[in-house]
Design a protein around this motif. Structure first.
Motif, PDB file in Angstrom:
ATOM      1  N   GLN A 171       1.176  -1.028  -0.003  1.00 29.52           N
ATOM      2  CA  GLN A 171      -0.103  -0.120   0.292  1.00 29.52           C
ATOM      3  C   GLN A 171       1.069   0.869  -0.258  1.00 29.52           C
ATOM      4  OE1 GLN A 171      -1.266  -2.665   1.896  1.00 29.52           O
ATOM      5  NE2 GLN A 171      -2.736  -3.186   1.110  1.00 29.52           N
ATOM      6  N   LEU A 174       1.094   2.122  -3.049  1.00 30.61           N
ATOM      7  CA  LEU A 174       0.125   2.495  -3.856  1.00 30.61           C
ATOM      8  C   LEU A 174      -0.445   1.502  -4.862  1.00 30.61           C
ATOM      9  CD1 LEU A 174       0.186   5.902  -4.979  1.00 30.61           C
ATOM     10  CD2 LEU A 174      -0.455   5.314  -2.821  1.00 30.61           C
ATOM     11  N   THR A 177      -4.291  -1.284  -3.967  1.00 33.26           N
ATOM     12  CA  THR A 177      -5.054  -0.442  -2.892  1.00 33.26           C
ATOM     13  C   THR A 177      -5.558   1.093  -3.445  1.00 33.26           C
ATOM     14  OG1 THR A 177      -4.078   0.460  -0.872  1.00 33.26           O
ATOM     15  CG2 THR A 177      -2.442   1.164  -2.289  1.00 33.26           C
ATOM     16  N   THR A 178      -6.243   1.201  -2.138  1.00 32.67           N
ATOM     17  CA  THR A 178      -7.433   2.683  -1.916  1.00 32.67           C
ATOM     18  C   THR A 178      -6.134   3.671  -1.993  1.00 32.67           C
ATOM     19  OG1 THR A 178      -8.118   2.301  -0.558  1.00 32.67           O
ATOM     20  CG2 THR A 178      -9.631   0.817  -2.148  1.00 32.67           C
ATOM     21  N   LEU A 179      -6.905   5.099  -2.053  1.00 37.21           N
ATOM     22  CA  LEU A 179      -6.402   6.284  -1.804  1.00 37.21           C
ATOM     23  C   LEU A 179      -6.220   6.456  -0.244  1.00 37.21           C
ATOM     24  CD1 LEU A 179      -4.873   8.834  -2.577  1.00 37.21           C
ATOM     25  CD2 LEU A 179      -7.578   9.785  -2.629  1.00 37.21           C
ATOM     26  N   GLY A 180      -7.274   5.702   0.366  1.00 36.44           N
ATOM     27  CA  GLY A 180      -7.090   5.651   1.909  1.00 36.44           C
ATOM     28  C   GLY A 180      -6.140   4.552   2.335  1.00 36.44           C
ATOM     29  N   GLU A 181      -6.072   3.467   2.073  1.00 33.91           N
ATOM     30  CA  GLU A 181      -4.783   2.747   2.398  1.00 33.91           C
ATOM     31  C   GLU A 181      -3.960   3.196   2.185  1.00 33.91           C
ATOM     32  OE1 GLU A 181      -6.114  -1.091   0.550  1.00 33.91           O
ATOM     33  OE2 GLU A 181      -7.362  -1.504   1.642  1.00 33.91           O
ATOM     34  N   GLY A 182      -3.249   3.771   1.446  1.00 35.89           N
ATOM     35  CA  GLY A 182      -2.648   4.311   1.376  1.00 35.89           C
ATOM     36  C   GLY A 182      -2.006   5.497   1.851  1.00 35.89           C
ATOM     37  N   LEU A 183      -2.562   6.247   2.114  1.00 36.52           N
ATOM     38  CA  LEU A 183      -2.708   7.474   3.228  1.00 36.52           C
ATOM     39  C   LEU A 183      -2.675   7.288   4.424  1.00 36.52           C
ATOM     40  CD1 LEU A 183      -5.038   9.900   1.517  1.00 36.52           C
ATOM     41  CD2 LEU A 183      -2.455  10.218   1.474  1.00 36.52           C
TER      42      LEU A 183
END
Length: 255
Positions: A171, A174, A177-183
């Protein structure tokens, strides 16, 4: 083991330059030989005996430098036969590792420049130079901090690798993964880097004692390992370290 060595050198300081950088290069080459097969059709999960052999030879070079460090340094410019053998192995191993990781273009370009360094006297006009024998070139690659063990390896072994430690989760890169998981993963990695800095520098609000430095290092490692449970425990340790250090700072101010 690789992570432990770099964390140790970050906290307590690295050994002498050539030993530290040669060990870093050897470990990177060993990992490359075990992860990237010699041929595209070879198995990526089962290294061949030749891959293990190359990995073992990679480790021999830093041990040679460590065993005869003063001799290697004092012989700079007047390399012995064994120095030339080790330097030749180093160049060959690095070129093979590069070929496996990035393809043939970069090793071919490197070989062209090596040949130019050896046979420069044969080139015409402004491209001609005195030329150097292999003993001189290999010793330059091997026995000082201007060749293979140059500035790029210094930055990689001292700084970049400490951040790569926290890229254990796809994650963070990136990947799938999704943006939320990456952040979220990036945030926990940043907190881990902060705790690692506390363990290395020994200061946050006030001087950090040995016990708290060890606790901070443990919290950094927990934040490094992917997983919600380890992230929670690492975050609790982070909050505890900050609160403890703030209280210590107030106590010192009153005193």
């Amino acid at each position: 083991m690789l992570d432990s060595i770099h964390l140790y050198t970050a906290i307590f300081g690295p050994p002498v330059t050539l030993v530290h950088r040669s060990l870093h290069v050897a470990m990177m080459c060993s990992i490359c030989f075990l992860m990237y097969p010699m041929r595209k059709k070879s198995s990526r999960t089962q290294p061949s005996w030749f891959d293990w052999l190359l990995a073992a030879i990679s480790v021999v070079i830093p041990f040679y430098i460590w065993h005869d460090y003063l001799g290697v340094v004092e012989r700079a410019g007047r390399a012995s036969d064994m120095d030339m053998v080790m330097a030749t192995l180093l160049v060959a191993l690095v070129l093979e590792a590069i070929r496996r990781c990035s393809g043939k273009a970069l090793p071919i370009l490197s070989l062209c420049f090596i040949l130019y360094g050896m046979y420069g006297r044969e080139f015409p006009g402004m491209f001609m130079h005195r030329g150097y024998d292999w003993l001189s070139l290999s010793n330059h690659f091997f026995a000082n901090t201007e060749g293979i063990y140059g500035t790029s390896i210094n930055v990689s072994s001292s700084y970049i690798f400490l951040f790569i430690l926290f890229v254990l989760s796809p994650q963070l890169m990136l990947i799938n993964t999704t943006l939320g998981e990456g952040l979220f993963t990036a945030a926990t990695a940043a907190l881990g880097v902060f705790l690692l800095a506390v363990a290395c520098e020994g200061y946050v609000y006030a001087p950090v004692n040995v016990v708290m430095r060890i606790v901070s290092l443990a919290g950094a490692l927990l934040l490094m390992i992917p997983g919600i449970q380890t992230d929670i425990v690492g975050a609790v340790i982070l909050i505890g370290v900050i609160l403890f250090q703030k209280r210590k700072a107030k106590t010192l101010q009153v005193a």
